[in-house]
Scaffold this active site. Structure first.
Site, short mmCIF file in Angstrom:
data_model
loop_
_atom_site.label_atom_id
_atom_site.label_comp_id
_atom_site.label_asym_id
_atom_site.label_seq_id
_atom_site.Cartn_x
_atom_site.Cartn_y
_atom_site.Cartn_z
CG ASP A 31 -2.09 0.96 1.09
OD1 ASP A 31 -2.40 1.35 -0.06
OD2 ASP A 31 -2.67 1.34 2.12
CD1 TRP A 39 7.21 6.63 -3.00
CD2 TRP A 39 6.65 6.91 -5.16
NE1 TRP A 39 8.37 6.66 -3.74
CE2 TRP A 39 8.05 6.84 -5.07
CE3 TRP A 39 6.07 7.09 -6.43
CZ2 TRP A 39 8.90 6.92 -6.18
CZ3 TRP A 39 6.90 7.19 -7.54
CH2 TRP A 39 8.29 7.11 -7.42
NE ARG A 77 -4.71 6.82 -6.84
CZ ARG A 77 -4.53 6.52 -5.54
NH1 ARG A 77 -4.31 7.48 -4.67
NH2 ARG A 77 -4.59 5.27 -5.14
CG HIS A 113 -0.58 2.01 -9.22
ND1 HIS A 113 -0.76 1.73 -7.88
CD2 HIS A 113 -1.69 2.71 -9.59
CE1 HIS A 113 -1.92 2.25 -7.48
NE2 HIS A 113 -2.49 2.85 -8.49
CG LEU A 167 9.31 -17.20 -3.92
CD1 LEU A 167 9.31 -17.20 -2.39
CD2 LEU A 167 9.76 -15.81 -4.41
NE ARG A 200 -7.78 0.85 5.58
CZ ARG A 200 -7.68 2.17 5.72
NH1 ARG A 200 -7.88 2.74 6.89
NH2 ARG A 200 -7.39 2.94 4.68
C1 IPE Z 1 -5.45 -2.80 -0.08
O1 IPE Z 1 -5.14 -1.46 -0.25
C2 IPE Z 1 -5.43 -3.49 -1.40
C3 IPE Z 1 -4.13 -3.59 -2.08
C4 IPE Z 1 -2.98 -3.17 -1.65
C5 IPE Z 1 -4.18 -4.24 -3.35
P1 IPE Z 1 -6.24 -0.33 -0.34
O2 IPE Z 1 -5.50 0.94 -0.49
O3 IPE Z 1 -7.23 -0.65 -1.40
O4 IPE Z 1 -6.96 -0.43 1.07
P2 IPE Z 1 -7.94 0.61 1.80
O5 IPE Z 1 -9.02 0.95 0.84
O6 IPE Z 1 -7.12 1.82 2.16
O7 IPE Z 1 -8.42 -0.12 3.02
C1 IPE Z 2 -1.75 0.17 -3.31
O1 IPE Z 2 -1.50 1.52 -3.37
C2 IPE Z 2 -1.94 -0.41 -4.69
C3 IPE Z 2 -3.32 -0.82 -4.99
C4 IPE Z 2 -4.33 -0.81 -4.19
C5 IPE Z 2 -3.55 -1.30 -6.34
P1 IPE Z 2 -2.68 2.58 -3.33
O2 IPE Z 2 -3.07 2.89 -4.74
O3 IPE Z 2 -3.77 2.14 -2.46
O4 IPE Z 2 -1.95 3.84 -2.71
P2 IPE Z 2 -2.54 4.87 -1.66
O5 IPE Z 2 -3.01 4.08 -0.48
O6 IPE Z 2 -3.65 5.60 -2.34
O7 IPE Z 2 -1.38 5.75 -1.34
MG MG Z 3 -4.17 2.37 -0.47
#
Ligand code: IPE
Ligand code: IPE
Ligand code: MG
Length: 255
Positions: free
Chosen positions: A25, A30, A38, A42, A136, A199
């Site tokens: 996450d 970042w 965004r 990724h 792995l 969480r």
């Molecule tokens: C959890 O991250 C899912 C992944 C990393 C793929 P999210 O960014 O979607 O989680 P919430 O919505 O903050 O709980």
């Molecule tokens: C996790 O990073 C990747 C996915 C859920 C696909 P986020 O996209 O949730 O990044 P934040 O939490 O918004 O920074």
């Molecule tokens: Mg996130």
């Protein structure tokens, strides 16, 4: 489920986790911190995936499960979902040869039927190519949700009850476990979530029952080898008890 005492002894005494499960996450934040879209986060996150896999191979970790796309991530803006899908397809196409060369077995866990045909085909190809690899097991959780996983397991058992091959009274937690994704693999010893949130976000809710939890503020693209080693050393310093007392565990270790 760790009912077998020899499993408990191994898990309680091993300093290196057999199975690490990670919520990757913080990609969006970042990128936003850098004034980038965004999706740039990724993309940067893919580099971290490579480095984590390499570290797992080097340390002799047997299984790593990475949460790439949750069953709830469809709620994101359509443009982000589309970009994530194309990034997923590109990563599958680009990385598979290298994974195969490194003896990594790739599995995609989750409801893949929701992905478009091109992705589904690529998944099948990648899984078939790497299925005998032994260094792995890399599980990529995509369109995965812990609640979905438990539901599909329970449905399988309900069908057996309906057809008369199983009695409701014979349903045990072991049977539910056996019908979950990754039931042939050890349950996660260590769970890591980057990005500061504390969480589980519907990741492996059943399989995390006895995992050690590790949360870090480090955003996923910044989660380098040193950050991963810090998580591993936090794990190594913990006493896992599985319901026993600390004294019992010490005795098992010294036996
Ligand atoms: C959890 O991250 C899912 C992944 C990393 C793929 P999210 O960014 O979607 O989680 P919430 O919505 O903050 O709980
Ligand atoms: C996790 O990073 C990747 C996915 C859920 C696909 P986020 O996209 O949730 O990044 P934040 O939490 O918004 O920074
Ligand atoms: Mg996130």
């Amino acid at each position: 489920m760790q009912d077998d005492p020899s499993d408990i002894i191994f898990s309680a005494t091993s300093n290196i986790p057999k199975h690490v499960a990670i919520i990757m996450d913080g990609n969006g934040r970042w990128a936003q911190k850098r004034g980038l879209p965004r999706v740039a986060g990724h993309k940067a996150g893919v580099e971290t995936v490579r480095s984590v896999i390499q570290t797992c191979v080097e340390k002799g970790i047997e299984v790593v499960t990475l949460f790439a796309f949750s069953s709830e991530n469809w709620r994101r803006p359509e443009k982000e979902v589309t970009l994530l899908m194309s990034l997923f397809l590109m990563a599958l196409q680009r990385e598979v040869k290298k994974l195969h060369k490194n003896e990594v077995q790739l599995r995609i866990v989750g409801d893949v039927s929701a992905f478009d045909n091109k992705i589904q085909e690529q998944i099948k190809k990648a899984e078939a190519l790497t299925e005998d690899n032994k260094s792995l097991v890399l599980n990529i959780a995509a369109n995965y949700g812990g609640q979905w996983d438990i539901t599909q397991s329970v449905k399988t058992l309900a069908e057996k009850v309906e057809s008369g091959v199983l009695k409701a009274d014979d349903i045990t937690s072991d049977l539910i476990s056996q019908n979950l994704c990754m039931s042939d693999l050890p349950e996660p010893d260590l769970f890591i979530r980057t990005g500061g949130e504390q969480r589980v976000s519907n990741f492996l809710i059943w399989q995390l029952a006895y995992s050690e939890l590790y949360f870090t503020d480090t955003l996923w693209p910044d989660f380098d080898r040193q950050a991963f080693e810090e998580a591993l050393s936090s794990f190594a310093g913990r006493q896992r008890r599985f319901g026993h007392t600390g004294e019992q565990i010490e005795k098992m270790k010294n036996a």
